[in-house]
Design an enzyme around this catalytic site. Structure first.
Site, PDB file in Angstrom:
ATOM      1  N   SER A  45       0.812  -1.219   0.000  1.00 29.15           N
ATOM      2  CA  SER A  45       0.000   0.000   0.000  1.00 29.15           C
ATOM      3  C   SER A  45       0.847   1.272   0.000  1.00 29.15           C
ATOM      4  O   SER A  45       1.650   1.481  -0.902  1.00 29.15           O
ATOM      5  CB  SER A  45      -0.936  -0.067   1.201  1.00 29.15           C
ATOM      6  OG  SER A  45      -1.836   0.993   1.206  1.00 29.15           O
ATOM      7  N   ASP A  59      -1.410   1.426  -3.691  1.00 30.27           N
ATOM      8  CA  ASP A  59      -2.182   0.347  -4.321  1.00 30.27           C
ATOM      9  C   ASP A  59      -3.581   0.813  -4.738  1.00 30.27           C
ATOM     10  O   ASP A  59      -4.456   0.009  -5.034  1.00 30.27           O
ATOM     11  CB  ASP A  59      -2.246  -0.908  -3.429  1.00 30.27           C
ATOM     12  CG  ASP A  59      -2.969  -0.681  -2.112  1.00 30.27           C
ATOM     13  OD1 ASP A  59      -3.095   0.482  -1.685  1.00 30.27           O
ATOM     14  OD2 ASP A  59      -3.417  -1.678  -1.513  1.00 30.27           O
ATOM     15  N   ASP A  70      -6.166   2.195  -3.233  1.00 32.79           N
ATOM     16  CA  ASP A  70      -7.416   1.995  -2.498  1.00 32.79           C
ATOM     17  C   ASP A  70      -7.724   3.196  -1.597  1.00 32.79           C
ATOM     18  O   ASP A  70      -8.643   3.140  -0.791  1.00 32.79           O
ATOM     19  CB  ASP A  70      -7.443   0.667  -1.725  1.00 32.79           C
ATOM     20  CG  ASP A  70      -6.387   0.578  -0.650  1.00 32.79           C
ATOM     21  OD1 ASP A  70      -5.566   1.519  -0.515  1.00 32.79           O
ATOM     22  OD2 ASP A  70      -6.379  -0.437   0.070  1.00 32.79           O
ATOM     23  N   GLU A  76     -12.816   6.340   5.956  1.00 30.19           N
ATOM     24  CA  GLU A  76     -11.859   6.772   6.972  1.00 30.19           C
ATOM     25  C   GLU A  76     -11.374   8.161   6.547  1.00 30.19           C
ATOM     26  O   GLU A  76     -11.332   8.467   5.353  1.00 30.19           O
ATOM     27  CB  GLU A  76     -10.665   5.822   7.030  1.00 30.19           C
ATOM     28  CG  GLU A  76     -11.040   4.458   7.582  1.00 30.19           C
ATOM     29  CD  GLU A  76      -9.819   3.612   7.904  1.00 30.19           C
ATOM     30  OE1 GLU A  76      -9.697   3.175   9.049  1.00 30.19           O
ATOM     31  OE2 GLU A  76      -8.983   3.392   7.001  1.00 30.19           O
ATOM     32  N   ALA A  77     -10.994   8.970   7.536  1.00 33.18           N
ATOM     33  CA  ALA A  77     -10.524  10.314   7.210  1.00 33.18           C
ATOM     34  C   ALA A  77      -9.351  10.252   6.230  1.00 33.18           C
ATOM     35  O   ALA A  77      -9.184  11.128   5.385  1.00 33.18           O
ATOM     36  CB  ALA A  77     -10.110  11.036   8.485  1.00 33.18           C
ATOM     37  N   ARG A 137      -4.764   5.286  20.648  1.00 29.05           N
ATOM     38  CA  ARG A 137      -4.938   3.873  20.284  1.00 29.05           C
ATOM     39  C   ARG A 137      -3.603   3.291  19.834  1.00 29.05           C
ATOM     40  O   ARG A 137      -2.780   4.010  19.232  1.00 29.05           O
ATOM     41  CB  ARG A 137      -5.996   3.691  19.181  1.00 29.05           C
ATOM     42  CG  ARG A 137      -5.741   4.514  17.934  1.00 29.05           C
ATOM     43  CD  ARG A 137      -6.756   4.225  16.843  1.00 29.05           C
ATOM     44  NE  ARG A 137      -6.480   2.974  16.151  1.00 29.05           N
ATOM     45  CZ  ARG A 137      -5.604   2.851  15.161  1.00 29.05           C
ATOM     46  NH1 ARG A 137      -4.905   3.875  14.724  1.00 29.05           N
ATOM     47  NH2 ARG A 137      -5.398   1.681  14.593  1.00 29.05           N
ATOM     48  N   PRO A 138      -3.414   1.992  20.118  1.00 27.73           N
ATOM     49  CA  PRO A 138      -2.195   1.374  19.598  1.00 27.73           C
ATOM     50  C   PRO A 138      -2.339   1.198  18.091  1.00 27.73           C
ATOM     51  O   PRO A 138      -3.399   0.776  17.627  1.00 27.73           O
ATOM     52  CB  PRO A 138      -2.159   0.009  20.307  1.00 27.73           C
ATOM     53  CG  PRO A 138      -3.560  -0.260  20.755  1.00 27.73           C
ATOM     54  CD  PRO A 138      -4.264   1.056  20.860  1.00 27.73           C
ATOM     55  N   SER A 139      -1.309   1.542  17.323  1.00 26.66           N
ATOM     56  CA  SER A 139      -1.363   1.380  15.867  1.00 26.66           C
ATOM     57  C   SER A 139      -1.438  -0.105  15.517  1.00 26.66           C
ATOM     58  O   SER A 139      -0.878  -0.945  16.215  1.00 26.66           O
ATOM     59  CB  SER A 139      -0.111   1.993  15.251  1.00 26.66           C
ATOM     60  OG  SER A 139       0.113   1.443  13.977  1.00 26.66           O
ATOM     61  N   ARG A 184      -0.818   5.912  18.746  1.00 30.41           N
ATOM     62  CA  ARG A 184      -1.227   7.127  18.042  1.00 30.41           C
ATOM     63  C   ARG A 184      -2.084   8.000  18.957  1.00 30.41           C
ATOM     64  O   ARG A 184      -2.926   7.492  19.688  1.00 30.41           O
ATOM     65  CB  ARG A 184      -2.028   6.783  16.788  1.00 30.41           C
ATOM     66  CG  ARG A 184      -1.232   5.997  15.786  1.00 30.41           C
ATOM     67  CD  ARG A 184      -1.779   6.122  14.381  1.00 30.41           C
ATOM     68  NE  ARG A 184      -1.181   5.124  13.501  1.00 30.41           N
ATOM     69  CZ  ARG A 184       0.030   5.233  12.951  1.00 30.41           C
ATOM     70  NH1 ARG A 184       0.772   6.290  13.171  1.00 30.41           N
ATOM     71  NH2 ARG A 184       0.497   4.274  12.176  1.00 30.41           N
TER      72      ARG A 184
HETATM   73  C1  16G Z   1      -4.405   0.030   7.325  1.00 25.28           C
HETATM   74  C2  16G Z   1      -5.874   0.025   6.995  1.00 25.28           C
HETATM   75  C3  16G Z   1      -6.436   1.417   7.067  1.00 25.28           C
HETATM   76  C4  16G Z   1      -6.174   2.028   8.421  1.00 25.28           C
HETATM   77  C5  16G Z   1      -4.711   1.951   8.759  1.00 25.28           C
HETATM   78  C6  16G Z   1      -4.516   2.336  10.207  1.00 25.28           C
HETATM   79  C7  16G Z   1      -7.086  -1.344   5.410  1.00 25.28           C
HETATM   80  C8  16G Z   1      -7.213  -1.799   3.991  1.00 25.28           C
HETATM   81  N1  16G Z   1      -6.100  -0.495   5.652  1.00 25.28           N
HETATM   82  O1  16G Z   1      -3.670   0.717   6.384  1.00 25.28           O
HETATM   83  O2  16G Z   1      -7.810   1.333   6.830  1.00 25.28           O
HETATM   84  O3  16G Z   1      -6.588   3.359   8.450  1.00 25.28           O
HETATM   85  O4  16G Z   1      -4.242   0.617   8.604  1.00 25.28           O
HETATM   86  O5  16G Z   1      -3.190   2.252  10.541  1.00 25.28           O
HETATM   87  O6  16G Z   1      -7.818  -1.769   6.285  1.00 25.28           O
HETATM   88  P1  16G Z   1      -2.725   2.299  12.044  1.00 25.28           P
HETATM   89  O7  16G Z   1      -3.396   1.166  12.774  1.00 25.28           O
HETATM   90  O8  16G Z   1      -1.260   2.205  11.981  1.00 25.28           O
HETATM   91  O9  16G Z   1      -3.173   3.638  12.578  1.00 25.28           O
HETATM   92 MG    MG Z   2      -3.692   1.291   0.214  1.00 30.79          MG
END
Ligand code: 16G
Ligand code: MG
Length: 544
Positions: free
Chosen positions: A65, A278, A280, A370-371, A498-500, A507
């Site tokens: 991605s 990618d 999306d 998502e934002a 929240r944990p990433s 985060r």
């Molecule tokens: C991934 C997720 C995305 C989410 C991000 C959060 C999919 C296809 N992609 O890229 O939706 O916003 O993770 O990342 O589900 P984080 O957990 O590191 O904040």
């Molecule tokens: Mg992507």
């Protein structure tokens, strides 16, 4: 299993480095490409088992991605084109982390637990993005599939949403569309042309869009698709693939940095969008006459689309329930506007597309975003049927019929399987054309509350547990109280941690009535995380 000997033999060619443990993240496995050989082989195995169990085609997309070029990863796609169901994420993790000598036992265990008929045929669709490591890694997925006796179809270079689309088309026997890249272009572009055909006042400026392809697969595919648009949308494409993937460009860079990507040439006021690696995710933006940058993120996109749909439903006189699904990252102004002005149902879920997609399935029509720009629209089968009936009803009046037909084209331009930058772009462009709306007018629907995001490094991010769609921290003790006390000091303020799911960090998000307040708040909350959740390194410093 008849093929176990073959699995055993081939797995030696793709051995797991002893001791290496990788977690199934928010959207599959993702790490440096050099560590993924055994993961790809094993995900080929897993997809084959899932295909046998569901008696349907399963997708495996090789991509990382928006991550840097050196990384890679894998996303698994379930029969209706949605992301792999959560119960199988655990199997993926177990299979991925099994030491070499345990591999067959773990496979047998999955077969037994899921009561899989080993003689069942399996079909796995494989796709890949443009990373230099993707070709060989996708070959390893194919090896995994064939070692278990599965059949595969290699779609080669495709966007992630295109592979989701293929899986859904195949498993619905073509009802969703034709399972080819050409079929995808024809379906989407035809719907786009139908949507925009009654907008005679559309100027050349309105037909023009600048796109940042993030030097990834989206750029390649946009070029392929272009002629299907018959100049109804004229794209100036930048970051086509000559530069480094996602490097200072792409949707993630633009969203996080809140500035123009490098490598694009754009006039002030011009409408632009960026894809991620990618394709999306998508975000829109422009710069004004003072060179100030304005971002139209997933929240603004969801607002535009849901307003459009609500108006059409009213014109059609259709009583269908419309909802917007967001995460805690949605700007407070967006949520307020949707609830109070638009009067649509707003639902908040945990971060990650699978959660939004799942929640969205509860309504007649739902717009989930998502934002960060990942999202789409879902129409329930009943909603699609009602719209179709009205569009074909000879006794209805012109206004209702026109609205029903526009809704039908909206359904067809939308990739309902997953967020899709190309499909979202076509829908947004069609809406702006139909409404005769400029990007500046779209931007003024509401004004974002100033906000700030930070990361905090802690020894073990799992000490933070959240509830209420990640808006409240349950552990460690005292953290939520500290957040509440800080939030209470500022006007229009909100904060959460929240944990990433993709990085080893916590985060922190804060918003407030002024940027200064948002910045102070984010710092206070970061300090609380650092002190109460085992921060490592230096304490977070104030932003100013
Ligand atoms: C991934 C997720 C995305 C989410 C991000 C959060 C999919 C296809 N992609 O890229 O939706 O916003 O993770 O990342 O589900 P984080 O957990 O590191 O904040
Ligand atoms: Mg992507």
């Amino acid at each position: 299993m008849a093929h176990l000997e073959e699995v055993s033999k081939l797995s030696e060619v793709h051995p797991k480095p002893p001791g290496l443990i990788l977690q199934y993240g928010t959207a599959g496995f993702r790490t440096n490409a050099g560590r993924l050989d055994h993961i790809m082989f094993r995900m080929g195995l897993l997809a084959t088992l899932r295909s046998k169990q569901t008696k349907a085609a399963i997708g495996v997309m090789v991509t990382a991605s928006h991550n840097p070029e050196e990384d890679n990863g894998v996303k698994l796609i379930d029969p209706m084109g949605e992301m792999l169901t959560t119960s199988w994420e655990d199997y993926s993790t177990r299979l991925a982390n099994a030491e070499q000598q345990q591999l067959l036992a773990v496979l047998e265990d999955i077969v037994e637990k899921e009561d899989i008929d080993k003689s069942q045929k399996a079909l796995v669709f494989v796709g890949k993005d443009t990373r230099s490591s993707s070709l060989s890694l996708s070959q390893v997925v194919l090896d995994g599939v064939s070692s278990l006796g599965g059949c595969s179809k290699d779609y080669g270079l495709v966007t992630t949403p295109q592979l989701h689309y293929m899986v859904c088309c195949h498993n619905t026997q073509g009802r969703y569309g034709e399972a080819t890249v050409e079929g995808y272009y024809i379906k989407l572009c035809r719907a786009f042309i139908e949507l925009t055909k009654n907008t005679p006042n559309r100027t050349d400026d309105q037909k023009h869009l600048t796109v940042d392809g993030a030097n990834g697969i989206g750029a390649l595919k946009l070029r392929e698709m272009e002629h299907h648009l018959k100049r109804e949308l004229q794209i100036s494409l930048f970051n086509e693939g000559h530069g480094k993937l996602n490097h200072q460009c792409g949707a993630d860079f633009v969203k996080v940095q809140q500035k123009l990507p490098t490598g694009i040439k754009v006039q002030r006021g011009e409408r632009c969008c960026s894809f991620d690696g990618d394709a999306d995710r998508i975000v829109y933006y422009y710069t004004d006459s003072d060179d100030r940058f304005h971002l139209l993120d997933g929240d603004k996109i969801a607002t535009l689309i849901s307003t459009f749909l609500k108006e059409l439903l009213m014109q059609a006189g259709l009583n269908l329930k419309i909802a917007v699904v967001q995460t805690a990252y949605a700007n407070g102004s967006a949520t307020l506007y949707l609830e109070d002005t638009m009067k649509v149902i707003v639902k908040c879920t945990k971060t990650g597309v699978k959660h939004l997609h799942h929640a969205a399935q509860e309504f007649d029509i739902s717009v989930y975003f998502e934002a960060n720009g990942h999202g789409t629209v879902l129409f329930s089968r009943a909603a699609e049927e009602k719209i179709k009936q009205l569009a074909e009803d000879v006794n209805t009046n012109d206004t209702r019929k026109r609205a029903a037909i526009l809704l039908q084209h909206t359904i067809n331009v939308t990739n309902q399987t997953v967020g899709d930058a190309v499909s979202d772009m076509l829908l947004i462009e069609a809406i702006l054309a139909l409404k005769g709306m400029t990007v500046q007018q779209w931007n003024t629907i509401y004004t974002d509350l100033p906000n700030r995001q930070l990361k905090v490094k802690v020894a073990d991010r799992r000490v933070i547990d959240t509830r209420d769609a990640e808006r409240r921290a349950v552990t460690p003790a005292g953290l939520q109280d500290a957040i509440d006390a800080s939030v209470a000091k500022y006007r229009q303020a909100r904060a959460f941690v929240r944990p990433s799911g993709t990085e080893d960090v916590v985060r922190v998000y804060a918003e407030a009535g002024t940027q200064e307040s948002a910045d102070s708040l984010v710092h206070e909350v970061s300090l609380a995380v650092f002190r109460l959740a085992g921060g490592v390194g230096d304490e977070p410093k104030p932003l100013h």
